[in-house]
Write a protein that holds these residues in place. Structure first.
Motif, PDB file in Angstrom:
ATOM      1  N   GLY A  39       0.792  -1.127   0.008  1.00 38.88           N
ATOM      2  CA  GLY A  39      -0.106  -0.088   0.175  1.00 38.88           C
ATOM      3  C   GLY A  39       0.848   1.144  -0.078  1.00 38.88           C
ATOM      4  O   GLY A  39       0.433   2.237  -0.842  1.00 38.88           O
ATOM      5  N   HIS A  70       0.536   0.303  -4.407  1.00 37.93           N
ATOM      6  CA  HIS A  70      -0.457  -0.852  -4.887  1.00 37.93           C
ATOM      7  C   HIS A  70      -2.013  -0.688  -4.338  1.00 37.93           C
ATOM      8  O   HIS A  70      -2.072  -0.429  -3.043  1.00 37.93           O
ATOM      9  N   ARG A  71      -2.983  -1.031  -5.127  1.00 40.15           N
ATOM     10  CA  ARG A  71      -4.257  -0.747  -4.729  1.00 40.15           C
ATOM     11  C   ARG A  71      -4.681  -1.931  -3.968  1.00 40.15           C
ATOM     12  O   ARG A  71      -4.005  -3.194  -4.070  1.00 40.15           O
ATOM     13  N   SER A 123      -7.275  -3.659  -4.609  1.00 46.44           N
ATOM     14  CA  SER A 123      -7.883  -4.683  -5.376  1.00 46.44           C
ATOM     15  C   SER A 123      -6.646  -5.698  -5.924  1.00 46.44           C
ATOM     16  O   SER A 123      -6.834  -6.914  -6.169  1.00 46.44           O
TER      17      SER A 123
END
Length: 148
Positions: free
Chosen positions: A135, A139-140, A142
Motif C-alpha cells: 500500500g 498498490h491498490r 484490488s
C-alpha cells in the motif's frame, strides 16, 4: 481584547505564549491559521486580536490552487512534498512478487504461507506487513486481493 485577557480560562493566553505551563492547550491549529512558524504566528495572532491586523475576509478564505490555504511558502512546501510522494507512488519501485520475496526471506516463510488462510501469528503478521508495504508503494487494495 481586554475582555479576553481578563478571562483566566481562555485559550487566548496560550495562543499569545503567555500562559500554558502544563501544555494543556494545543495552539498549533489556531496559530497555523496565521503562519507556520509559531513565534511569528503568535505575533500575527496578537495583532489580529488587537484589531491591528489588516486581514480581511477575502484573505482569510482565499485559496491557492483551490486546495490549500496558507501563505506562498506554506503552499509551495506542501505542493513539493505532494509531488514527491505522488511520483514515488507512480513509480511502484517494487512489484508484489518482490515484496513477497523480501517478506519470505525476513520471516522464513513461503509465498504460499503469505497467501494461505492460516491464522497463525507469523503468517498473519507477514500478510499485514505485505499489505502495508504494498500500500505504501502505491498498490491498490484490488491488486492485493487478486495477488492474495
Amino acid at each position: 481584547m481586554e475582555k479576553v485577557d481578563a478571562y483566566p480560562w481562555s485559550s487566548h493566553h496560550a495562543c499569545t505564549g503567555r500562559n500554558n505551563p502544563l501544555g494543556l492547550v494545543d495552539t498549533d491549529q489556531v496559530l497555523r491559521l496565521f503562519l507556520e512558524r509559531k513565534y511569528r504566528a503568535r505575533a500575527k495572532y496578537r495583532a489580529f486580536m488587537a484589531g491591528q491586523d489588516t486581514l480581511d475576509k477575502a484573505n482569510v478564505y482565499a485559496t491557492i490552487d483551490q486546495r490549500l490555504l496558507g501563505d506562498d511558502e506554506f503552499v509551495e512546501r506542501v505542493m513539493v512534498q505532494h509531488d514527491r510522494e505522488e511520483a514515488q507512488i507512480r513509480q511502484k519501485k517494487k512489484g508484489l512478487d518482490e515484496i513477497a520475496k523480501a517478506i519470505e526471506q525476513r520471516y522464513a516463510i513461503t509465498g504460499n504461507d503469505i497467501r494461505s488462510n492460516s491464522r497463525t501469528e507469523d503468517f498473519a503478521r507477514a500478510r499485514r506487513i505485505f499489505s502495508q508495504v504494498a500500500g505504501a508503494l502505491g498498490h491498490r487494495g484490488s491488486e492485493l486481493a487478486k495477488y492474495m
